[in-house]
Enzyme design. Structure first.
Site, PDB file in Angstrom:
ATOM      1  N   HIS A  85      43.387  31.811  32.207  1.00 15.56           N
ATOM      2  CA  HIS A  85      44.194  32.157  31.039  1.00 15.56           C
ATOM      3  C   HIS A  85      44.677  30.901  30.297  1.00 15.56           C
ATOM      4  O   HIS A  85      44.782  29.814  30.886  1.00 15.56           O
ATOM      5  CB  HIS A  85      45.386  33.008  31.459  1.00 15.56           C
ATOM      6  CG  HIS A  85      45.001  34.410  31.835  1.00 15.56           C
ATOM      7  ND1 HIS A  85      45.907  35.419  32.016  1.00 15.56           N
ATOM      8  CD2 HIS A  85      43.774  34.967  32.034  1.00 15.56           C
ATOM      9  CE1 HIS A  85      45.263  36.542  32.322  1.00 15.56           C
ATOM     10  NE2 HIS A  85      43.962  36.298  32.353  1.00 15.56           N
ATOM     11  N   GLU A  87      47.558  29.969  29.238  1.00 12.43           N
ATOM     12  CA  GLU A  87      48.788  29.343  29.732  1.00 12.43           C
ATOM     13  C   GLU A  87      48.489  28.447  30.939  1.00 12.43           C
ATOM     14  O   GLU A  87      48.983  27.320  31.040  1.00 12.43           O
ATOM     15  CB  GLU A  87      49.812  30.408  30.151  1.00 12.43           C
ATOM     16  CG  GLU A  87      50.211  31.383  29.050  1.00 12.43           C
ATOM     17  CD  GLU A  87      49.344  32.641  29.012  1.00 12.43           C
ATOM     18  OE1 GLU A  87      48.113  32.540  29.130  1.00 12.43           O
ATOM     19  OE2 GLU A  87      49.907  33.721  28.840  1.00 12.43           O
ATOM     20  N   CYS A 111      50.908  36.880  31.671  1.00 12.36           N
ATOM     21  CA  CYS A 111      50.741  37.806  32.803  1.00 12.36           C
ATOM     22  C   CYS A 111      51.507  37.272  34.020  1.00 12.36           C
ATOM     23  O   CYS A 111      52.025  36.144  33.998  1.00 12.36           O
ATOM     24  CB  CYS A 111      49.254  37.974  33.127  1.00 12.36           C
ATOM     25  SG  CYS A 111      48.560  36.544  33.991  1.00 12.36           S
ATOM     26  N   CYS A 114      50.088  33.805  35.456  1.00 13.69           N
ATOM     27  CA  CYS A 114      50.500  32.634  34.656  1.00 13.69           C
ATOM     28  C   CYS A 114      52.004  32.422  34.774  1.00 13.69           C
ATOM     29  O   CYS A 114      52.473  31.273  34.797  1.00 13.69           O
ATOM     30  CB  CYS A 114      50.106  32.823  33.197  1.00 13.69           C
ATOM     31  SG  CYS A 114      48.327  32.765  32.958  1.00 13.69           S
TER      32      CYS A 114
HETATM   33  N1  LIG Z   1      48.773  36.026  28.124  1.00 17.11           N
HETATM   34  C1  LIG Z   1      47.418  36.081  28.140  1.00 17.11           C
HETATM   35  C2  LIG Z   1      46.774  37.306  28.109  1.00 17.11           C
HETATM   36  C3  LIG Z   1      45.403  37.324  28.149  1.00 17.11           C
HETATM   37  N2  LIG Z   1      44.701  36.175  28.218  1.00 17.11           N
HETATM   38  C4  LIG Z   1      43.231  36.214  28.194  1.00 17.11           C
HETATM   39  C5  LIG Z   1      42.507  36.736  29.374  1.00 17.11           C
HETATM   40  C6  LIG Z   1      41.241  37.310  28.767  1.00 17.11           C
HETATM   41  O1  LIG Z   1      40.309  36.243  28.516  1.00 17.11           O
HETATM   42  C7  LIG Z   1      41.719  37.848  27.445  1.00 17.11           C
HETATM   43  C8  LIG Z   1      42.113  39.319  27.491  1.00 17.11           C
HETATM   44  O2  LIG Z   1      40.945  40.072  27.343  1.00 17.11           O
HETATM   45  P1  LIG Z   1      40.979  41.643  26.979  1.00 17.11           P
HETATM   46  O3  LIG Z   1      41.517  42.376  28.156  1.00 17.11           O
HETATM   47  O4  LIG Z   1      41.865  41.807  25.768  1.00 17.11           O
HETATM   48  O5  LIG Z   1      39.535  41.983  26.686  1.00 17.11           O
HETATM   49  O6  LIG Z   1      42.850  37.079  27.109  1.00 17.11           O
HETATM   50  C9  LIG Z   1      45.361  34.965  28.225  1.00 17.11           C
HETATM   51  O7  LIG Z   1      44.718  33.885  28.248  1.00 17.11           O
HETATM   52  N3  LIG Z   1      46.704  34.949  28.205  1.00 17.11           N
HETATM   53 ZN    ZN Z   2      47.804  34.951  32.574  1.00 18.92          ZN
END
Ligand SMILES: Nc1ccn([C@H]2C[C@H](O)[C@@H](COP(=O)(O)O)O2)c(=O)n1
Ligand code: ZN
Length: 172
Positions: A85, A87, A111, A114
């Protein structure tokens, strides 16, 4: 001539940097960027300095062309077990530099995984734009941990809706 008044705020600037970092993401559905900034010092020293940036992507050595990017199906056929992710990447990209007392700007609320890294690295404030996954267990767990650890959570109310950049040499 008097000074320009329509310059962007620090908060919009750092969120803009986070969003720009997200443009590097290969994730076809969601691109997230994060920007870690040093704390505001009362004496004005060393504040508002970018310490690190990151975006969601695969670990080094894991090919963007060989690993899956799907978000549905069997877990091992999706991106979820593999993607780092934004973060966490921003924290890891700091390469051990102290992040104590710093602030993290990110487009999407972090999440639970993170969240743990954010707390343990000493980041004291998370500034986010969207909390669209607030009903998920991951975000609920995250909020519980942030609250227990005393990490400040701020939903950014941006002063501008859009920041436009042109790389056209004729516009400079
Ligand atoms: N706070 C976050 C939330 C999500 N991500 C990333 C993880 C995945 O690459 C993408 C989410 O994919 P989706 O479920 O919308 O197809 O975003 C993050 O880096 N930080
Ligand atoms: Zn995360």
């Amino acid at each position: 001539m008097s000074k320009r008044e329509d310059y962007i705020s620090w908060d919009d600037y750092f969120m803009g940097i986070a969003l720009l970092a997200g443009k590097r993401s290969k994730d076809p559905s969601t691109q997230v960027g994060a920007c870690i900034v040093s704390a505001n010092c009362t004496d004005g020293s060393n504040s508002n300095t970018i310490l690190s940036v990151g975006y969601n992507g695969l670990p080094v050595g894991c090919s963007d062309d060989e690993f899956p990017w799907d978000n549905k199906g069997d877990l091992l056929e999706t991106k979820y077990p593999f993607v780092v992710h934004a973060e966490l990447n921003a924290i890891l990209n700091a390469r051990g530099k102290s992040l104590h007392g710093s602030k993290l700007y990110v487009a999407l609320f972090p999440c639970n995984e993170c969240c743990k890294a954010i707390i343990q690295s000493g980041i004291r404030e998370v500034i986010f734009l969207s909390d669209k996954y607030s009903q998920t267990d991951a975000v609920k767990a995250s909020k519980r941990m942030f609250s227990a650890a005393g990490v400040k959570l701020t939903q950014l109310n941006p002063q501008v809706k859009k920041i436009e950049l042109s790389l056209d040499i004729n516009t400079i």
